[in-house]
Design an enzyme around this catalytic site. Sequence first.
Site, PDB file in Angstrom:
ATOM      1  N   ASN A 241       0.125  15.357   9.074  1.00  0.00           N
ATOM      2  CA  ASN A 241       1.517  15.078   9.455  1.00  0.00           C
ATOM      3  C   ASN A 241       2.176  14.366   8.275  1.00  0.00           C
ATOM      4  O   ASN A 241       1.907  13.201   8.026  1.00  0.00           O
ATOM      5  CB  ASN A 241       1.520  14.191  10.711  1.00  0.00           C
ATOM      6  CG  ASN A 241       2.919  13.712  11.080  1.00  0.00           C
ATOM      7  OD1 ASN A 241       3.923  14.183  10.516  1.00  0.00           O
ATOM      8  ND2 ASN A 241       2.991  12.778  12.021  1.00  0.00           N
TER       9      ASN A 241
ATOM     10  N   GLY B 215      -0.685   3.938  10.241  1.00  0.00           N
ATOM     11  CA  GLY B 215      -0.093   3.414   9.017  1.00  0.00           C
ATOM     12  C   GLY B 215      -0.452   1.967   8.722  1.00  0.00           C
ATOM     13  O   GLY B 215       0.124   1.339   7.837  1.00  0.00           O
TER      14      GLY B 215
ATOM     15  N   HIS C 231       5.096  12.223  19.241  1.00  0.00           N
ATOM     16  CA  HIS C 231       4.502  11.289  18.282  1.00  0.00           C
ATOM     17  C   HIS C 231       5.027   9.883  18.570  1.00  0.00           C
ATOM     18  O   HIS C 231       6.191   9.717  18.955  1.00  0.00           O
ATOM     19  CB  HIS C 231       4.840  11.716  16.848  1.00  0.00           C
ATOM     20  CG  HIS C 231       4.057  10.954  15.823  1.00  0.00           C
ATOM     21  ND1 HIS C 231       4.416   9.672  15.442  1.00  0.00           N
ATOM     22  CD2 HIS C 231       2.929  11.255  15.151  1.00  0.00           C
ATOM     23  CE1 HIS C 231       3.515   9.241  14.558  1.00  0.00           C
ATOM     24  NE2 HIS C 231       2.611  10.170  14.366  1.00  0.00           N
TER      25      HIS C 231
ATOM     26  N   LYS D  80       5.192  13.518   7.962  1.00  0.00           N
ATOM     27  CA  LYS D  80       6.322  12.653   8.365  1.00  0.00           C
ATOM     28  C   LYS D  80       7.531  12.943   7.473  1.00  0.00           C
ATOM     29  O   LYS D  80       7.712  14.091   7.057  1.00  0.00           O
ATOM     30  CB  LYS D  80       5.886  11.188   8.353  1.00  0.00           C
ATOM     31  CG  LYS D  80       4.595  10.980   9.159  1.00  0.00           C
ATOM     32  CD  LYS D  80       4.254   9.571   9.489  1.00  0.00           C
ATOM     33  CE  LYS D  80       2.964   9.536  10.304  1.00  0.00           C
ATOM     34  NZ  LYS D  80       2.585   8.196  10.734  1.00  0.00           N
TER      35      LYS D  80
ATOM     36  N   SER E  93      -4.765   5.871  10.677  1.00  0.00           N
ATOM     37  CA  SER E  93      -5.509   5.388   9.506  1.00  0.00           C
ATOM     38  C   SER E  93      -6.844   6.106   9.316  1.00  0.00           C
ATOM     39  O   SER E  93      -7.815   5.503   8.845  1.00  0.00           O
ATOM     40  CB  SER E  93      -5.702   3.866   9.565  1.00  0.00           C
ATOM     41  OG  SER E  93      -4.437   3.221   9.541  1.00  0.00           O
TER      42      SER E  93
ATOM     43  N   GLU F  62       6.116   7.630  16.775  1.00  0.00           N
ATOM     44  CA  GLU F  62       7.361   7.267  16.073  1.00  0.00           C
ATOM     45  C   GLU F  62       8.567   7.867  16.787  1.00  0.00           C
ATOM     46  O   GLU F  62       9.648   7.275  16.789  1.00  0.00           O
ATOM     47  CB  GLU F  62       7.265   7.711  14.605  1.00  0.00           C
ATOM     48  CG  GLU F  62       6.292   6.814  13.827  1.00  0.00           C
ATOM     49  CD  GLU F  62       5.501   7.511  12.737  1.00  0.00           C
ATOM     50  OE1 GLU F  62       5.916   8.595  12.280  1.00  0.00           O
ATOM     51  OE2 GLU F  62       4.447   6.975  12.350  1.00  0.00           O
TER      52      GLU F  62
ATOM     53  N   GLU G 218      -3.502   8.751  19.302  1.00  0.00           N
ATOM     54  CA  GLU G 218      -3.129   7.945  18.145  1.00  0.00           C
ATOM     55  C   GLU G 218      -2.726   6.547  18.615  1.00  0.00           C
ATOM     56  O   GLU G 218      -1.580   6.342  19.034  1.00  0.00           O
ATOM     57  CB  GLU G 218      -1.938   8.587  17.416  1.00  0.00           C
ATOM     58  CG  GLU G 218      -2.198   9.981  16.910  1.00  0.00           C
ATOM     59  CD  GLU G 218      -1.280  10.338  15.743  1.00  0.00           C
ATOM     60  OE1 GLU G 218      -1.799  10.652  14.667  1.00  0.00           O
ATOM     61  OE2 GLU G 218      -0.048  10.265  15.907  1.00  0.00           O
TER      62      GLU G 218
HETATM   63  P1  13P Z   1      -1.696   7.384   9.338  1.00  0.00           P
HETATM   64  O1  13P Z   1      -2.843   8.318   9.091  1.00  0.00           O
HETATM   65  O2  13P Z   1      -0.824   7.176   8.135  1.00  0.00           O
HETATM   66  O3  13P Z   1      -2.116   6.118   9.998  1.00  0.00           O
HETATM   67  O4  13P Z   1      -0.725   8.143  10.391  1.00  0.00           O
HETATM   68  C1  13P Z   1      -1.284   8.693  11.528  1.00  0.00           C
HETATM   69  C2  13P Z   1      -0.244   9.517  12.186  1.00  0.00           C
HETATM   70  O5  13P Z   1       0.744   9.005  12.677  1.00  0.00           O
HETATM   71  C3  13P Z   1      -0.434  10.972  12.199  1.00  0.00           C
HETATM   72  O6  13P Z   1       0.458  11.585  13.070  1.00  0.00           O
END
Ligand code: 13P
Length: 251
Positions: free
Chosen positions: A10, A174, A96, A12, A214, A98, A168
């Site tokens: 992803n 992140g 997601h 983003k 992560s 976010e 997640e």
């Molecule tokens: P990270 O791997 O940067 O923690 O992000 C995970 C994520 O949100 C994948 O959709």
Amino acid sequence: MGRIKIIAGNWKMNKNLSEAVSLTQEIIHSSPENNSLKIIFPPFPFIQSVNEVLKNKKGFFVGAQNCSEHNAGAFTGEVSATMLNSLGCTYVLIGHSERRQYFNETNALCHKKIVQALNNNIKPVYCVGETLQQRKSNTHFEIVKSQITEALSSLNSDQIKQVVIAYEPVWAIGTGETATPQQAQEMHAFIRTCMKDLFDASVSDNCILLYGGSCNASNAKDLFSCEDIDGGLIGGASLKAEDFCKIIASA
Ligand code: 13P
């Protein structure tokens, strides 16, 4: 168990067009051969160009990071699942954290988006997971159960087979703080139990469950070797071909 492994990146809201194309080329060039499915989720404007690079590469697919809950019409700035299908998208991320956090997406809205995706032959990768506060207050199982139940329970037996679920935990996204394999496995096993209760043992056994948060080249192998973890949804580490390819090699 016979479930395939999926390694998904992803991206983003990162990269420009030429960076997106070169990253895809580097991934294709360095990716180890294995039986896993590899999905790249670039930002909307790069989907077509990324797909041009991925086309006819065995095991590689392109997906979108979101889609509208509407079919078509006066929804300025939105992107429909029909449009994504016409671009060659075979997967779409739905819900997601976010999107839930910054765009107020609810389980009910996610349900509508999942139905849109399925009606357009796109497999939803439905994201669930608790916040740090919810884990600290020991409500994480309850939260994940309601995310699953409210978005998925009314799907029919053909539809549910198309859905991939990504666990997640928000506190791991992140942050560099990964769920331990034990924590991740525990939640994945719980999700399978929810799927068995809502549907049946076959749906539960065959449902592909990804871990995200992560996940990186160093911890991927331990996570993916857990019984109920079928691969990963990778954020930061999917932006570097070398790291992403090491994660693919761990599948
Ligand atoms: P990270 O791997 O940067 O923690 O992000 C995970 C994520 O949100 C994948 O959709």
